[in-house]
Write an enzyme that holds these catalytic residues in place. Structure first.
Site, short mmCIF file in Angstrom:
data_model
loop_
_atom_site.label_atom_id
_atom_site.label_comp_id
_atom_site.label_asym_id
_atom_site.label_seq_id
_atom_site.Cartn_x
_atom_site.Cartn_y
_atom_site.Cartn_z
CB SER A 65 -0.97 0.01 1.19
OG SER A 65 -2.02 -0.89 0.98
CE LYS A 68 -3.73 0.79 -0.94
NZ LYS A 68 -4.47 0.43 0.28
CE1 TYR A 192 -4.61 -1.15 -4.69
CE2 TYR A 192 -5.45 -3.39 -4.49
CZ TYR A 192 -5.02 -2.21 -3.91
OH TYR A 192 -5.00 -2.09 -2.55
CE1 TYR A 243 -4.50 1.21 4.46
CE2 TYR A 243 -3.03 0.00 5.92
CZ TYR A 243 -3.38 0.42 4.65
OH TYR A 243 -2.63 0.05 3.59
CB VAL A 261 -0.14 -5.71 4.39
CG1 VAL A 261 -1.34 -4.94 4.91
CG2 VAL A 261 -0.28 -6.05 2.92
#
Length: 313
Positions: A65, A68, A192, A243, A261
């Site tokens: 992530s 991103k 993705y 998050y 992660v």
């Protein structure tokens, strides 16, 4: 008095290697479940051009992530503030792969750093092309930021995510039903999953984050994004980058950060440093357990915080 960063980096690496509770690796992605949790790396790229590294800083890992941040940068370059019509800018308060809010909020994800928001960003970056074009663009961009053409995608990790990413498939199909995913779902997710499978080490990741440290400038010349856009990306990293533990990270560390992660965290001290830490064991929120602790220790020892006056850092 400026901190002795080489000594501090060595100290942090030594302390983290001695930790017994290292969290748990991400078992729901089979390839990530194989990674040895007894590893810790750290690298700091400073505004004055130094790169200081310690521990397992040369070991590659799946950035997941953290990608991103780079995908968001590309998407804003393509559509600008129109992106915010499809993705929000608020913390979610839910797990990174939650589907709960999408029904109530008509398929508009809370922010670009939860999985649903990142899938919409991938839809934007796909731009009518085949996934290989978008994946190639992302890879070239990250290589440019880091100044390293050796950065590549781990195809085994990408295949592992494709085979097990049922929740992400559900998120994408649900948003497609609301019209907020506009390309075929398999194409969007192909892009993705490969984006998340980019493999970097701490040195490369710290170098890739320098533009956010330097108000949007590439350290070798030219501008990646405007100063205002760099500040907004940093703001989103601070408020949404961890998050449902983003508030706790801001409270404990006090600098913008984006976790993955795979166990990595990219953290930015504007005007000072771009920091990459990695340890594959995760805490209950899906963030690197030792990476978070290392950044908290580093921030405490250096005084680095976006909440401190500049002369106190």
């Amino acid at each position: 008095m400026a901190p002795d960063l080489p000594a501090l980096v060595d100290e942090v690496a030594t302390i983290m290697h001695a930790m017994e509770d290292r969290g748990r690796v991400a078992s729901y992605i089979p390839e990530l479940a194989k990674v040895d949790p007894a590893q810790f790396g750290i690298a700091i790229a400073t505004a004055d051009g130094r790169l200081i590294a310690g521990g397992d800083a040369d070991t590659g890992f799946s950035i997941q992530s953290i990608s991103k941040v780079f995908a968001l940068t590309l998407a804003l370059g393509k559509v600008g503030d129109q992106l915010w019509e499809r993705v929000g800018r608020e913390p979610s308060g839910n797990a990174f792969n939650s589907i709960v809010q999408l029904e109530q909020e008509q398929g508009i994800p809370r922010n670009p750093f939860i999985n649903a928001g990142a899938i919409v960003v991938s839809d934007v970056n796909l731009g009518g092309h085949q996934p290989r074009v978008a994946i190639g663009e992302m890879l070239r961009f990250v290589r440019y930021l880091a100044g390293d053409d050796a950065i590549a995608i781990n195809e085994e990790v990408a295949a592992s995510e494709t085979a097990t990413g049922f929740r992400n498939m559900a998120l994408a199909n649900y948003m497609r039903a609301f019209g907020n995913v506009r390309h075929p779902v398999d194409l969007v997710l192909g892009s993705y999953f490969h984006q998340c499978a980019i493999e970097m080490n701490c040195r490369q990741l710290a170098l890739a984050g320098r533009y956010l440290m330097l108000d949007g400038r590439h350290p070798e010349g030219g501008r990646v994004v405007s100063p205002g856009r760099a500040r907004r990306i940093n703001a989103l990293m601070l408020t949404c980058g961890h998050y449902d533990a983003s508030g706790d990270f801001a409270f404990r560390v006090g600098i913008p950060g984006k976790s993955g992660v795979g166990g990595g965290i990219l953290a930015i001290v504007p005007g000072r440093a771009s920091i990459a830490v990695w340890s594959p064991g995760l805490n209950e929120n899906g963030n690197s357990q030792l990476g978070t602790q290392a950044l908290e220790l580093l921030a405490r020892r250096t005084g680095w915080s976006v909440f401190s006056p500049p002369d106190a850092r």
